[in-house]
Design a protein around this motif. Structure first.
Motif, PDB file in Angstrom:
ATOM      1  N   GLU A  10       0.821  -1.215   0.000  1.00  0.00           N
ATOM      2  CA  GLU A  10       0.000   0.000   0.000  1.00  0.00           C
ATOM      3  C   GLU A  10       0.855   1.265   0.000  1.00  0.00           C
ATOM      4  O   GLU A  10       0.374   2.346  -0.299  1.00  0.00           O
ATOM      5  N   MET A  11       2.123   1.133   0.354  1.00  0.00           N
ATOM      6  CA  MET A  11       3.024   2.286   0.506  1.00  0.00           C
ATOM      7  C   MET A  11       3.834   2.490  -0.766  1.00  0.00           C
ATOM      8  O   MET A  11       5.042   2.354  -0.798  1.00  0.00           O
ATOM      9  N   LYS A  12       3.172   2.869  -1.831  1.00  0.00           N
ATOM     10  CA  LYS A  12       3.815   2.978  -3.133  1.00  0.00           C
ATOM     11  C   LYS A  12       4.843   4.105  -3.196  1.00  0.00           C
ATOM     12  O   LYS A  12       5.706   4.118  -4.059  1.00  0.00           O
ATOM     13  N   GLY A  13       4.786   5.050  -2.269  1.00  0.00           N
ATOM     14  CA  GLY A  13       5.738   6.155  -2.238  1.00  0.00           C
ATOM     15  C   GLY A  13       6.944   5.904  -1.345  1.00  0.00           C
ATOM     16  O   GLY A  13       7.757   6.803  -1.120  1.00  0.00           O
ATOM     17  N   GLU A  60       6.210  -3.357  -5.642  1.00  0.00           N
ATOM     18  CA  GLU A  60       5.223  -2.264  -5.662  1.00  0.00           C
ATOM     19  C   GLU A  60       5.859  -0.902  -5.382  1.00  0.00           C
ATOM     20  O   GLU A  60       5.261   0.120  -5.638  1.00  0.00           O
ATOM     21  N   MET A  61       7.067  -0.907  -4.847  1.00  0.00           N
ATOM     22  CA  MET A  61       7.733   0.339  -4.429  1.00  0.00           C
ATOM     23  C   MET A  61       8.794   0.733  -5.436  1.00  0.00           C
ATOM     24  O   MET A  61       9.991   0.648  -5.187  1.00  0.00           O
ATOM     25  N   LYS A  62       8.356   1.185  -6.597  1.00  0.00           N
ATOM     26  CA  LYS A  62       9.263   1.501  -7.702  1.00  0.00           C
ATOM     27  C   LYS A  62      10.189   2.668  -7.372  1.00  0.00           C
ATOM     28  O   LYS A  62      11.257   2.786  -7.947  1.00  0.00           O
ATOM     29  N   GLY A  63       9.795   3.552  -6.455  1.00  0.00           N
ATOM     30  CA  GLY A  63      10.600   4.719  -6.120  1.00  0.00           C
ATOM     31  C   GLY A  63      11.590   4.500  -4.990  1.00  0.00           C
ATOM     32  O   GLY A  63      12.215   5.444  -4.516  1.00  0.00           O
ATOM     33  N   MET A  64      11.757   3.255  -4.562  1.00  0.00           N
ATOM     34  CA  MET A  64      12.673   2.944  -3.464  1.00  0.00           C
ATOM     35  C   MET A  64      14.080   3.409  -3.813  1.00  0.00           C
ATOM     36  O   MET A  64      14.611   3.092  -4.866  1.00  0.00           O
ATOM     37  N   SER A  65      14.673   4.174  -2.906  1.00  0.00           N
ATOM     38  CA  SER A  65      16.045   4.638  -3.141  1.00  0.00           C
ATOM     39  C   SER A  65      17.026   4.085  -2.111  1.00  0.00           C
ATOM     40  O   SER A  65      18.231   4.123  -2.331  1.00  0.00           O
ATOM     41  N   SER A  66      16.523   3.555  -0.987  1.00  0.00           N
ATOM     42  CA  SER A  66      17.412   3.047   0.056  1.00  0.00           C
ATOM     43  C   SER A  66      16.792   1.813   0.709  1.00  0.00           C
ATOM     44  O   SER A  66      15.702   1.891   1.268  1.00  0.00           O
ATOM     45  N   LEU A  67      17.512   0.695   0.613  1.00  0.00           N
ATOM     46  CA  LEU A  67      17.054  -0.568   1.185  1.00  0.00           C
ATOM     47  C   LEU A  67      18.197  -1.162   1.990  1.00  0.00           C
ATOM     48  O   LEU A  67      19.290  -1.378   1.473  1.00  0.00           O
TER      49      LEU A  67
END
Length: 163
Positions: free
Chosen positions: A76-79, A104-111
């Motif tokens: 649900e947290m797409k941002g 679902e999280m295409k904008g992920m910049s840090s994992l």
């Protein structure tokens, strides 16, 4: 009052408060003793925080079971741009459960997944999700038994991401 009862009481109050704070973008619950049960308590509140961008749950006691609870909320947290799950007890099974949420999280910049129990199998599962995360700038996978073959696959995925 027993520690378990206390934790359940505190979790109940925290979840109730968090449900009222639907607009929260940054939640830092690291360095606690949150277990899979605690993640289960958090998920209903997290599902309503669709605008969350940072979720930091590192240095807790989250296992593959907790990741299974967490993934529906993550979807649900797409941002979401920053997800920290390092220093938990997540194995390859947890990574397999996590990948659909990451997709679902295409904008992920840090994992951050350092210091868990991830092997070459989990890294390979993760590589497939990484290929879709074009904005990934910070990937933390330290303190695992990553092999040369895993490194090759990671480099290929990262090259494809940043082409």
């Amino acid at each position: 009052m027993a520690n378990k009862e206390y934790n359940e009481l505190v979790s109940g109050y925290l979840v109730t408060a968090l449900k009222e704070m639907k607009g929260i973008a940054y939640l830092h619950l690291s360095n606690n003793k949150i277990s899979d049960v605690g993640v289960g308590y958090l998920v209903p509140a997290l599902k309503e925080m669709t605008g969350m961008t940072h979720l930091l749950l590192h240095t807790n006691n989250i296992t593959d079971i907790g990741i299974g609870y967490l993934v529906p909320a993550l979807k649900e947290m797409k941002g979401m741009t920053r997800l920290y799950l390092s220093h938990n007890k997540i194995s390859d099974i947890g990574i397999e459960k996590l990948v659909p949420g990451l997709n679902e999280m295409k904008g992920m910049s840090s994992l951050s997944l350092s210091s868990n129990k991830i092997s070459a199998i989990g890294i390979e599962k993760l590589v497939h999700a990484l290929k879709e995360m074009k904005g990934m700038a910070d990937l933390r996978l330290g303190n695992h038994n990553i092999t040369d073959i895993c490194i090759e696959k990671l480099v290929t995925a990262l090259t494809e991401m940043h082409g």
